[in-house]
Write an enzyme that holds these catalytic residues in place. Structure first.
Site, PDB file in Angstrom:
ATOM      1  N   ASP A   7      53.175   9.807 -95.771  1.00 31.38           N
ATOM      2  CA  ASP A   7      54.404   9.299 -96.383  1.00 31.38           C
ATOM      3  C   ASP A   7      54.273   7.799 -96.613  1.00 31.38           C
ATOM      4  OD1 ASP A   7      57.202   9.707 -97.271  1.00 31.38           O
ATOM      5  OD2 ASP A   7      57.649   8.351 -95.615  1.00 31.38           O
ATOM      6  N   GLU A   9      56.607   4.132 -97.937  1.00 33.65           N
ATOM      7  CA  GLU A   9      57.849   3.474 -98.353  1.00 33.65           C
ATOM      8  C   GLU A   9      57.450   2.345 -99.301  1.00 33.65           C
ATOM      9  OE1 GLU A   9      60.672   4.736 -97.693  1.00 33.65           O
ATOM     10  OE2 GLU A   9      60.039   6.135 -96.120  1.00 33.65           O
ATOM     11  N   HIS A  57      65.044   2.062 -96.592  1.00 29.82           N
ATOM     12  CA  HIS A  57      64.176   1.878 -95.419  1.00 29.82           C
ATOM     13  C   HIS A  57      64.511   0.677 -94.541  1.00 29.82           C
ATOM     14  CE1 HIS A  57      62.171  -1.139 -97.865  1.00 29.82           C
ATOM     15  NE2 HIS A  57      61.730  -0.227 -98.726  1.00 29.82           N
ATOM     16  N   HIS A 149      64.838   5.864 -93.770  1.00 26.94           N
ATOM     17  CA  HIS A 149      63.535   6.448 -94.070  1.00 26.94           C
ATOM     18  C   HIS A 149      62.440   5.550 -93.487  1.00 26.94           C
ATOM     19  CE1 HIS A 149      64.943   9.032 -97.701  1.00 26.94           C
ATOM     20  NE2 HIS A 149      65.884   8.921 -96.786  1.00 26.94           N
ATOM     21  N   ASP A 154      59.313  10.335 -90.876  1.00 31.76           N
ATOM     22  CA  ASP A 154      59.308  11.309 -91.973  1.00 31.76           C
ATOM     23  C   ASP A 154      58.088  12.224 -91.894  1.00 31.76           C
ATOM     24  OD1 ASP A 154      61.623  10.134 -92.761  1.00 31.76           O
ATOM     25  OD2 ASP A 154      60.934   9.494 -94.731  1.00 31.76           O
TER      26      ASP A 154
END
Length: 220
Positions: A7, A9, A57, A149, A154
């Site tokens: 994942d 961001e 985030h 997030h 995640d």
């Protein structure tokens, strides 16, 4: 088989608008069981974080200003994911940003096999919500820690969602409890894993009657 749940961001949605990665998180799975191997880093994106991304985030420009740049972690990241299948929720988004970062520093695009859990969820639940939160709710996975997030949280949630999406029971390894159960049956140097139950006289008598009545012929 080893897989990587991945994942990222970013500073915003689109690479075309110059947005960059601010965090990468990876968790390794070995035959669907999480190993202790993880890759995680915050990155200085060398540009400002958009307001919408900050709401998602919570990584501010000041927080990211002293972090490493992608070029400094690229080789370690590529080594970590090498020859492993990538599990990503909405893979097109993460791969577009990762490949953009690689292109900026003159490296080749990622060519790993990729499984997009968004596609898996769409095929399995057509017309239903397929966000990570929605899938956690569907599979009763606790996502209370996901206030904002963050890549590693995640990844942890996605690994559990992925196992459910492919209809595999989430694996658990609890060797300690198993050993304790077996040790209770220890009678010296020999450990017995089964309990022997002796039939009663009445049960033996009924068994003999059954043999004489129903098994008169030898079928073998």
């Amino acid at each position: 088989m080893k897989e990587i749940v991945l994942d990222t961001e970013t500073t915003g949605l689109s690479v075309k608008e110059g947005h960059r990665i601010v965090e990468i998180g990876c968790i390794e799975l070995d035959n669907l069981i999480p190993t202790k191997k993880k890759f995680h880093c915050y990155l200085n994106p060398e540009r400002k974080v958009s307001e919408k991304a900050f709401e998602v985030h919570g990584y501010s420009d000041s927080f990211l200003s002293d972090k490493m740049k992608f070029i400094e972690i690229a080789d370690d990241f590529l080594r970590f994911i090498k020859d492993k299948r990538l599990i990503i929720h909405n893979a097109e988004f993460d791969l577009s940003h990762l490949n953009n970062e690689l292109q900026i520093i003159g490296k080749k695009k990622i060519d790993n096999e990729v499984i997009d859990t968004v596609s898996l969820a769409r095929n399995k639940f057509p017309g239903s919500q397929i966000s990570l939160d929605a899938l956690c709710k569907r599979y009763r996975i606790d996502n209370s820690k996901r206030v904002q997030h963050t890549a590693l949280i995640d990844c942890d949630l996605l690994s559990k969602v992925y196992i459910n999406l492919i209809d595999q029971k989430e694996p658990t390894l609890d060797f300690k409890n198993k050993e304790e159960e077996v040790s209770k049956l220890n009678t010296g140097k020999i450990i017995y894993s089964t309990k022997v139950i002796k039939p009663s006289p009445e049960e033996l008598k009924n068994h003999q009657i059954y043999l004489k009545t129903f098994l008169k012929k030898n079928f073998y």
